[in-house]
Write an enzyme that holds these catalytic residues in place. Structure first.
Site, PDB file in Angstrom:
ATOM      1  N   GLY A 153      20.932 -37.447  -9.732  1.00 38.47           N
ATOM      2  CA  GLY A 153      19.712 -36.949  -9.098  1.00 38.47           C
ATOM      3  C   GLY A 153      18.435 -37.037  -9.906  1.00 38.47           C
ATOM      4  O   GLY A 153      17.347 -37.043  -9.339  1.00 38.47           O
ATOM      5  N   GLU A 168      16.897 -32.281 -15.831  1.00 42.22           N
ATOM      6  CA  GLU A 168      17.690 -32.098 -14.605  1.00 42.22           C
ATOM      7  C   GLU A 168      16.792 -32.224 -13.383  1.00 42.22           C
ATOM      8  O   GLU A 168      15.596 -31.915 -13.450  1.00 42.22           O
ATOM      9  CB  GLU A 168      18.290 -30.680 -14.597  1.00 42.22           C
ATOM     10  N   ASP A 169      17.376 -32.610 -12.252  1.00 41.79           N
ATOM     11  CA  ASP A 169      16.637 -32.600 -10.997  1.00 41.79           C
ATOM     12  C   ASP A 169      16.537 -31.167 -10.462  1.00 41.79           C
ATOM     13  O   ASP A 169      15.490 -30.711 -10.058  1.00 41.79           O
ATOM     14  CB  ASP A 169      17.296 -33.522  -9.964  1.00 41.79           C
ATOM     15  N   ASP A 213      20.622 -24.819 -10.210  1.00 41.61           N
ATOM     16  CA  ASP A 213      21.015 -23.894  -9.146  1.00 41.61           C
ATOM     17  C   ASP A 213      21.711 -22.692  -9.803  1.00 41.61           C
ATOM     18  O   ASP A 213      21.057 -21.761 -10.254  1.00 41.61           O
ATOM     19  CB  ASP A 213      21.921 -24.693  -8.196  1.00 41.61           C
ATOM     20  N   LYS A 234      16.273 -22.706  -8.852  1.00 43.94           N
ATOM     21  CA  LYS A 234      16.545 -21.665  -7.842  1.00 43.94           C
ATOM     22  C   LYS A 234      16.906 -20.369  -8.572  1.00 43.94           C
ATOM     23  O   LYS A 234      18.079 -20.126  -8.867  1.00 43.94           O
ATOM     24  CB  LYS A 234      17.729 -22.081  -6.969  1.00 43.94           C
ATOM     25  N   PHE A 243      18.705 -25.660   0.807  1.00 41.55           N
ATOM     26  CA  PHE A 243      19.253 -26.956   0.429  1.00 41.55           C
ATOM     27  C   PHE A 243      18.145 -27.998   0.566  1.00 41.55           C
ATOM     28  O   PHE A 243      17.547 -28.145   1.629  1.00 41.55           O
ATOM     29  CB  PHE A 243      20.470 -27.325   1.283  1.00 41.55           C
ATOM     30  N   VAL A 244      17.864 -28.694  -0.513  1.00 43.37           N
ATOM     31  CA  VAL A 244      16.779 -29.667  -0.504  1.00 43.37           C
ATOM     32  C   VAL A 244      17.281 -31.081  -0.802  1.00 43.37           C
ATOM     33  O   VAL A 244      18.311 -31.261  -1.471  1.00 43.37           O
ATOM     34  CB  VAL A 244      15.673 -29.275  -1.518  1.00 43.37           C
ATOM     35  N   ASP A 254      20.229 -35.804  -3.088  1.00 51.36           N
ATOM     36  CA  ASP A 254      20.903 -36.354  -1.917  1.00 51.36           C
ATOM     37  C   ASP A 254      21.564 -35.292  -1.046  1.00 51.36           C
ATOM     38  O   ASP A 254      21.842 -34.179  -1.493  1.00 51.36           O
ATOM     39  CB  ASP A 254      21.999 -37.325  -2.369  1.00 51.36           C
ATOM     40  N   ARG A 298      18.116 -39.934  -1.337  1.00 51.31           N
ATOM     41  CA  ARG A 298      17.611 -40.065  -2.711  1.00 51.31           C
ATOM     42  C   ARG A 298      16.321 -40.882  -2.778  1.00 51.31           C
ATOM     43  O   ARG A 298      15.514 -40.712  -3.681  1.00 51.31           O
ATOM     44  CB  ARG A 298      18.655 -40.752  -3.608  1.00 51.31           C
TER      45      ARG A 298
HETATM   46  P1  5GP Z   1      24.358 -25.919 -10.781  1.00 47.27           P
HETATM   47  O1  5GP Z   1      25.421 -26.390 -11.732  1.00 47.27           O
HETATM   48  O2  5GP Z   1      23.077 -25.488 -11.468  1.00 47.27           O
HETATM   49  O3  5GP Z   1      24.867 -24.868  -9.835  1.00 47.27           O
HETATM   50  O4  5GP Z   1      23.987 -27.080  -9.793  1.00 47.27           O
HETATM   51  C1  5GP Z   1      23.947 -28.341 -10.214  1.00 47.27           C
HETATM   52  C2  5GP Z   1      24.012 -29.392  -9.142  1.00 47.27           C
HETATM   53  O5  5GP Z   1      24.192 -28.923  -7.792  1.00 47.27           O
HETATM   54  C3  5GP Z   1      22.694 -30.118  -9.132  1.00 47.27           C
HETATM   55  O6  5GP Z   1      22.592 -31.032 -10.204  1.00 47.27           O
HETATM   56  C4  5GP Z   1      22.751 -30.771  -7.788  1.00 47.27           C
HETATM   57  O7  5GP Z   1      23.502 -31.954  -7.863  1.00 47.27           O
HETATM   58  C5  5GP Z   1      23.488 -29.777  -6.914  1.00 47.27           C
HETATM   59  N1  5GP Z   1      22.540 -28.984  -6.093  1.00 47.27           N
HETATM   60  C6  5GP Z   1      22.261 -27.676  -6.196  1.00 47.27           C
HETATM   61  N2  5GP Z   1      21.361 -27.291  -5.264  1.00 47.27           N
HETATM   62  C7  5GP Z   1      21.049 -28.413  -4.559  1.00 47.27           C
HETATM   63  C8  5GP Z   1      20.154 -28.682  -3.453  1.00 47.27           C
HETATM   64  O8  5GP Z   1      19.443 -27.819  -2.916  1.00 47.27           O
HETATM   65  N3  5GP Z   1      20.127 -29.974  -3.017  1.00 47.27           N
HETATM   66  C9  5GP Z   1      20.868 -30.971  -3.557  1.00 47.27           C
HETATM   67  N4  5GP Z   1      20.740 -32.195  -3.045  1.00 47.27           N
HETATM   68  N5  5GP Z   1      21.723 -30.752  -4.595  1.00 47.27           N
HETATM   69  C10 5GP Z   1      21.797 -29.491  -5.089  1.00 47.27           C
END
Ligand code: 5GP
Length: 177
Positions: free
Chosen positions: A46, A100-101, A104, A132, A153-154, A160, A166
């Site tokens: 991402g 990071e993109d 979460d 977030k 969810f974005v 993606d 993407r």
């Molecule tokens: P974390 O480990 O911080 O919970 O989340 C990491 C991954 O979850 C991100 O790198 C991404 O791939 C995915 N993710 C979390 N929220 C979103 C969202 O709103 N949209 C998308 N497309 N991916 C998300």
């Protein structure tokens, strides 16, 4: 509005706003890391778009490397083992900016920071385009944040929905019924 697979998304953060914010972050990072030749480590898939635009906004010498995080079952009783794929640069004594993109829950970023720390970098800071806070369970928020977003969810700008979206220039959010 756009449809990806079975879901409808509406515009949320537009390209101009994104680029503007990344430009500001690039200016701050260029000031903070002057003379340090920082190494960006961008977590795929991402982050490829934010990585590209952030690199263009840096006005100091800097480097970039891309990694993937994989998790596999080890042979011991330790359960899942995390591994960083693609890091072929020696990061010992380097100043690392983990890119990071989206952050979460913070689990991914935590894993990567732990894996990188083993190699004894001089410093590690984290930078994410989207954060977030309501979902975040980590100890420390990212050091550089593009936009703080609610638990939606974005997609778009590298992010993606089941591999689609993407390529979109803007960020979209899932449309509520
Ligand atoms: P974390 O480990 O911080 O919970 O989340 C990491 C991954 O979850 C991100 O790198 C991404 O791939 C995915 N993710 C979390 N929220 C979103 C969202 O709103 N949209 C998308 N497309 N991916 C998300």
């Amino acid at each position: 509005m756009i449809t990806l697979h079975d879901k409808v998304f509406e515009p949320f953060i537009l390209e101009d706003e994104i680029l503007d914010r990344i430009g500001t972050i690039g200016t701050s990072l260029s000031a903070e890391y002057a003379g340090k030749n920082p190494l960006f480590i961008a977590v795929l898939n991402g982050s490829f778009m934010v990585a590209s635009d952030l690199m263009k906004s840096m006005s100091i010498p800097c480097e970039i490397s891309f990694v993937k995080v994989s998790s596999y079952h080890g042979t011991s009783s330790t359960g899942r083992v995390d591994e960083l794929i693609g890091l072929n640069t020696d990061i010992k004594a380097r100043h690392i900016i983990l890119l990071e993109d989206i952050v979460d829950t913070g689990v991914t970023v935590d894993k990567v920071v732990k894996l990188l720390s083993v190699a004894e970098p001089a410093s590690v800071k984290t930078c994410t385009l989207l954060f977030k806070p309501d979902a975040f369970k980590g100890k420390k928020s990212p050091d550089y944040i593009g936009f703080t977003v609610p638990e939606l969810f974005v997609v778009g700008y590298g992010l993606d929905y089941d591999e689609l979206g993407r390529n979109l220039r803007d960020i979209y959010k899932l449309k509520e019924d």
